[in-house]
Design a protein around this motif. Structure first.
Motif, PDB file in Angstrom:
ATOM      1  N   ASP A 220      19.282  10.507  14.669  1.00  0.00           N
ATOM      2  CA  ASP A 220      20.355  10.932  13.767  1.00  0.00           C
ATOM      3  C   ASP A 220      19.904  10.903  12.310  1.00  0.00           C
ATOM      4  O   ASP A 220      20.155  11.858  11.548  1.00  0.00           O
ATOM      5  N   VAL A 221      19.265   9.827  11.913  1.00  0.00           N
ATOM      6  CA  VAL A 221      18.829   9.685  10.521  1.00  0.00           C
ATOM      7  C   VAL A 221      17.757  10.722  10.189  1.00  0.00           C
ATOM      8  O   VAL A 221      17.759  11.310   9.103  1.00  0.00           O
ATOM      9  N   GLU A 222      16.834  10.956  11.118  1.00  0.00           N
ATOM     10  CA  GLU A 222      15.778  11.944  10.880  1.00  0.00           C
ATOM     11  C   GLU A 222      16.380  13.333  10.703  1.00  0.00           C
ATOM     12  O   GLU A 222      15.940  14.110   9.842  1.00  0.00           O
ATOM     13  N   GLU A 223      17.387  13.660  11.506  1.00  0.00           N
ATOM     14  CA  GLU A 223      18.023  14.973  11.383  1.00  0.00           C
ATOM     15  C   GLU A 223      18.776  15.092  10.057  1.00  0.00           C
ATOM     16  O   GLU A 223      18.775  16.160   9.431  1.00  0.00           O
ATOM     17  N   GLU A 224      19.399  14.024   9.626  1.00  0.00           N
ATOM     18  CA  GLU A 224      20.063  14.043   8.321  1.00  0.00           C
ATOM     19  C   GLU A 224      19.063  14.280   7.196  1.00  0.00           C
ATOM     20  O   GLU A 224      19.375  14.942   6.201  1.00  0.00           O
ATOM     21  N   THR A 225      17.861  13.743   7.360  1.00  0.00           N
ATOM     22  CA  THR A 225      16.834  13.884   6.329  1.00  0.00           C
ATOM     23  C   THR A 225      16.206  15.270   6.326  1.00  0.00           C
ATOM     24  O   THR A 225      16.061  15.897   5.266  1.00  0.00           O
ATOM     25  N   GLN A 226      15.831  15.780   7.510  1.00  0.00           N
ATOM     26  CA  GLN A 226      15.052  17.014   7.587  1.00  0.00           C
ATOM     27  C   GLN A 226      15.870  18.244   7.993  1.00  0.00           C
ATOM     28  O   GLN A 226      15.361  19.366   7.907  1.00  0.00           O
ATOM     29  N   GLY A 227      17.114  18.031   8.434  1.00  0.00           N
ATOM     30  CA  GLY A 227      17.947  19.156   8.828  1.00  0.00           C
ATOM     31  C   GLY A 227      17.893  19.412  10.322  1.00  0.00           C
ATOM     32  O   GLY A 227      16.946  19.001  11.000  1.00  0.00           O
ATOM     33  N   PRO A 228      18.914  20.098  10.864  1.00  0.00           N
ATOM     34  CA  PRO A 228      18.971  20.371  12.305  1.00  0.00           C
ATOM     35  C   PRO A 228      17.882  21.349  12.732  1.00  0.00           C
ATOM     36  O   PRO A 228      17.427  22.190  11.953  1.00  0.00           O
ATOM     37  N   ASP A 229      17.480  21.219  13.986  1.00  0.00           N
ATOM     38  CA  ASP A 229      16.413  22.051  14.548  1.00  0.00           C
ATOM     39  C   ASP A 229      16.667  22.149  16.046  1.00  0.00           C
ATOM     40  O   ASP A 229      16.710  21.135  16.734  1.00  0.00           O
TER      41      ASP A 229
ATOM     42  N   ASN B  99      10.631   7.636  12.587  1.00  0.00           N
ATOM     43  CA  ASN B  99      11.082   6.866  11.432  1.00  0.00           C
ATOM     44  C   ASN B  99      10.341   7.301  10.171  1.00  0.00           C
ATOM     45  O   ASN B  99      10.922   7.382   9.085  1.00  0.00           O
ATOM     46  N   SER B 100       9.050   7.604  10.302  1.00  0.00           N
ATOM     47  CA  SER B 100       8.281   8.094   9.160  1.00  0.00           C
ATOM     48  C   SER B 100       8.853   9.416   8.658  1.00  0.00           C
ATOM     49  O   SER B 100       9.000   9.630   7.451  1.00  0.00           O
ATOM     50  N   SER B 101       9.193  10.317   9.564  1.00  0.00           N
ATOM     51  CA  SER B 101       9.779  11.598   9.169  1.00  0.00           C
ATOM     52  C   SER B 101      11.113  11.415   8.459  1.00  0.00           C
ATOM     53  O   SER B 101      11.437  12.136   7.509  1.00  0.00           O
ATOM     54  N   ALA B 102      11.880  10.418   8.912  1.00  0.00           N
ATOM     55  CA  ALA B 102      13.202  10.172   8.324  1.00  0.00           C
ATOM     56  C   ALA B 102      13.119   9.683   6.884  1.00  0.00           C
ATOM     57  O   ALA B 102      14.111   9.737   6.153  1.00  0.00           O
ATOM     58  N   HIS B 103      11.954   9.236   6.454  1.00  0.00           N
ATOM     59  CA  HIS B 103      11.805   8.703   5.102  1.00  0.00           C
ATOM     60  C   HIS B 103      11.613   9.763   4.026  1.00  0.00           C
ATOM     61  O   HIS B 103      11.966   9.542   2.872  1.00  0.00           O
ATOM     62  N   TYR B 104      11.026  10.914   4.391  1.00  0.00           N
ATOM     63  CA  TYR B 104      10.492  11.807   3.362  1.00  0.00           C
ATOM     64  C   TYR B 104      11.094  13.210   3.463  1.00  0.00           C
ATOM     65  O   TYR B 104      10.546  14.078   4.147  1.00  0.00           O
ATOM     66  N   PRO B 105      12.215  13.452   2.789  1.00  0.00           N
ATOM     67  CA  PRO B 105      12.875  14.761   2.851  1.00  0.00           C
ATOM     68  C   PRO B 105      11.930  15.897   2.454  1.00  0.00           C
ATOM     69  O   PRO B 105      11.231  15.818   1.443  1.00  0.00           O
TER      70      PRO B 105
ATOM     71  N   PHE C 183       5.397  14.631   9.673  1.00  0.00           N
ATOM     72  CA  PHE C 183       5.670  13.707  10.771  1.00  0.00           C
ATOM     73  C   PHE C 183       6.599  14.334  11.815  1.00  0.00           C
ATOM     74  O   PHE C 183       6.458  14.070  13.008  1.00  0.00           O
ATOM     75  N   ARG C 184       7.530  15.192  11.385  1.00  0.00           N
ATOM     76  CA  ARG C 184       8.387  15.863  12.363  1.00  0.00           C
ATOM     77  C   ARG C 184       7.543  16.711  13.309  1.00  0.00           C
ATOM     78  O   ARG C 184       7.788  16.723  14.523  1.00  0.00           O
TER      79      ARG C 184
ATOM     80  N   MET D 261       0.844  -1.182   0.000  1.00  0.00           N
ATOM     81  CA  MET D 261       0.000   0.000   0.000  1.00  0.00           C
ATOM     82  C   MET D 261       0.881   1.235   0.000  1.00  0.00           C
ATOM     83  O   MET D 261       1.783   1.362   0.824  1.00  0.00           O
ATOM     84  N   THR D 262       0.640   2.157  -0.911  1.00  0.00           N
ATOM     85  CA  THR D 262       1.428   3.379  -0.996  1.00  0.00           C
ATOM     86  C   THR D 262       0.507   4.590  -1.007  1.00  0.00           C
ATOM     87  O   THR D 262      -0.638   4.523  -1.443  1.00  0.00           O
ATOM     88  N   ASP D 263       1.020   5.732  -0.537  1.00  0.00           N
ATOM     89  CA  ASP D 263       0.259   6.967  -0.467  1.00  0.00           C
ATOM     90  C   ASP D 263       1.064   8.046  -1.176  1.00  0.00           C
ATOM     91  O   ASP D 263       2.077   8.524  -0.673  1.00  0.00           O
ATOM     92  N   LYS D 264       0.612   8.463  -2.371  1.00  0.00           N
ATOM     93  CA  LYS D 264       1.364   9.414  -3.178  1.00  0.00           C
ATOM     94  C   LYS D 264       1.391  10.801  -2.563  1.00  0.00           C
ATOM     95  O   LYS D 264       2.235  11.630  -2.934  1.00  0.00           O
ATOM     96  N   SER D 265       0.487  11.073  -1.626  1.00  0.00           N
ATOM     97  CA  SER D 265       0.520  12.370  -0.961  1.00  0.00           C
ATOM     98  C   SER D 265       1.711  12.482  -0.020  1.00  0.00           C
ATOM     99  O   SER D 265       2.125  13.577   0.358  1.00  0.00           O
ATOM    100  N   ILE D 266       2.264  11.335   0.374  1.00  0.00           N
ATOM    101  CA  ILE D 266       3.428  11.305   1.259  1.00  0.00           C
ATOM    102  C   ILE D 266       4.718  11.182   0.456  1.00  0.00           C
ATOM    103  O   ILE D 266       5.703  11.879   0.699  1.00  0.00           O
ATOM    104  N   TRP D 267       4.722  10.310  -0.544  1.00  0.00           N
ATOM    105  CA  TRP D 267       5.934  10.043  -1.322  1.00  0.00           C
ATOM    106  C   TRP D 267       5.541   9.672  -2.746  1.00  0.00           C
ATOM    107  O   TRP D 267       4.814   8.715  -2.966  1.00  0.00           O
ATOM    108  N   ASN D 268       6.020  10.480  -3.702  1.00  0.00           N
ATOM    109  CA  ASN D 268       5.610  10.273  -5.085  1.00  0.00           C
ATOM    110  C   ASN D 268       6.815  10.177  -6.009  1.00  0.00           C
ATOM    111  O   ASN D 268       6.756  10.592  -7.169  1.00  0.00           O
ATOM    112  N   GLU D 269       7.927   9.656  -5.480  1.00  0.00           N
ATOM    113  CA  GLU D 269       9.131   9.489  -6.281  1.00  0.00           C
ATOM    114  C   GLU D 269       9.080   8.154  -7.029  1.00  0.00           C
ATOM    115  O   GLU D 269       8.422   7.215  -6.590  1.00  0.00           O
ATOM    116  N   PRO D 270       9.793   8.067  -8.154  1.00  0.00           N
ATOM    117  CA  PRO D 270       9.808   6.795  -8.898  1.00  0.00           C
ATOM    118  C   PRO D 270      10.449   5.680  -8.081  1.00  0.00           C
ATOM    119  O   PRO D 270      11.351   5.917  -7.272  1.00  0.00           O
ATOM    120  N   ILE D 271       9.964   4.447  -8.278  1.00  0.00           N
ATOM    121  CA  ILE D 271      10.599   3.288  -7.650  1.00  0.00           C
ATOM    122  C   ILE D 271      11.995   3.136  -8.245  1.00  0.00           C
ATOM    123  O   ILE D 271      12.152   3.113  -9.469  1.00  0.00           O
TER     124      ILE D 271
END
Length: 354
Positions: free
Chosen positions: A183-192, A305-311, A316-317, A1-11
């Motif tokens: 750590d991974v989430e910060e790498e994805t979304q940037g420091p805050d 983990n959800s936030s870490a997936h979608y730059p 989710f952050r 199951m995929t949701d294009k509103s969250i992630w719409n990049e090519p496989i």
């Protein structure tokens, strides 16, 4: 199951990999079966998925499900998934498609595959009582053979490595995976700055306060096998048996209530009624009064983990930020506050009543 509103990049895998059955895949199939064909089936953000139809010597159809990824990432993902699904299948075969094998394509060694039995499924949520009772039964059966928490094989939640170190305590195991996920989430979304302050409170105050009481003062937590990503996208209904089926596992031996984290968010179709029913079959861990906050803490890990997936997608952050703030503000004194509140004496050998 995929949701294009969250992630719409090519496989990131060419569709051609599921246009034929590679010889390495054939080697994993029953040798006496005749291959009928391969067709796309299922959905994934990260892999190509298909159904392989075969016919056995009796003329009966036997079908298999294949996922294909590429590169070293594909090898690591499927190594972890195969180990996870094997562990679950050994404990609860009625709930899990039988894993067959993994390998890389003979025609293109850079392409890796995961193969299991095919289950025709309806995309629907399972019956509350039936599903919750089966998950509780899986937890009861799946006791860690060596009494350790964690999992010896790294798993992947989508693109994100889930490394649960083999540990003596659940607090140690969970703390390490939380640090990695932060750590991974910060790498994805940037420091805050706000996120960093809240992270400090979660790691230094909230985790010890909510997890340590389950393993001290005479309490013992039994490590139990969990799927650990059991939202409705990883659950289906078997067309033949009408029973639930779970897949895409990130298995580990954990506090069994960790399994309930994806059942908390209101965006998920498996929600609060399933949590309530689960506890009809598996008692809440003591101290029971901490259950809701433990569940929220585990949900923070899931949402982080959800936030870490979608730059660039801060949905989710922002959810995690408010969830963390709620717990950090509630437990400013951490475990030390719990010791004082309950009249306990913290010693090297554990806790004892004053």
């Amino acid at each position: 199951m995929t949701d294009k509103s969250i992630w719409n990049e090519p496989i990131p895998v060419p569709v051609s990999v599921i246009s034929y059955v590679d010889n390495a895949v054939k080697d994993k199939l029953p040798r006496s079966n005749k291959i009928i064909g391969i067709t796309p089936s299922g959905s994934s953000y990260w892999a190509r998925t298909a159904k392989i139809e075969t016919q056995n010597p009796l003329g009966e159809e036997e079908s298999f499900f294949i996922k294909v990824q590429q590169g070293d990432y594909g090898r690591k993902v499927f190594t972890g998934e195969f180990a996870s699904m094997q562990a679950l299948y050994q404990v609860m075969p009625e709930l899990v498609p039988k894993p067959i094998g993994i390998g890389n394509y003979a025609t293109d060694p850079d392409k890796w595959f995961f193969l299991c039995e095919f289950r025709e499924m309806v995309d629907d949520v399972p019956d509350v009582e039936e599903f919750a009772s089966m998950i509780a039964e899986m937890h009861k059966r799946g006791v860690s053979p060596d009494g350790k928490f964690g999992f010896p094989v790294p798993t992947y939640g989508g693109r994100i490595p889930m490394i649960y170190p083999v540990s003596d305590t659940w607090e140690e195991c969970f703390s390490q995976v939380m640090n990695t996920t932060f750590d991974v989430e910060e790498e994805t979304q940037g420091p805050d700055d706000d996120m960093q302050m809240l992270r400090k409170g979660i790691m230094e105050k909230v985790i010890p306060r909510l997890l340590r009481p389950m393993e001290t003062d005479g309490h013992k937590l039994v490590p139990r096998l969990v799927h650990s990503d059991l939202w409705h996208g990883n659950v289906g209904i078997d067309v033949k048996s009408n029973l639930p089926v779970i897949f895409d596992a990130l298995a580990l031996y954990a506090h069994n209530e960790y399994e309930l984290a994806p059942w908390r968010p209101i965006r998920h179709n498996i929600g609060r009624p399933y949590i309530n029913e689960y506890h009809e079959h598996f008692a809440i861990t003591d101290p029971a009064e901490d259950f809701e906050d433990r569940n929220l803490l585990y949900c923070i890990k899931f949402n982080l983990n959800s936030s870490a997936h979608y730059p660039g997608n801060l949905r989710f952050r922002n959810i995690v930020r408010e969830e963390m703030r709620q717990l950090v503000e509630k437990y400013p004194d951490g475990y030390e506050g719990y010791v004082k509140e309950h009249g306990l004496n913290n010693t090297e050998t554990g806790l004892s009543k004053l």
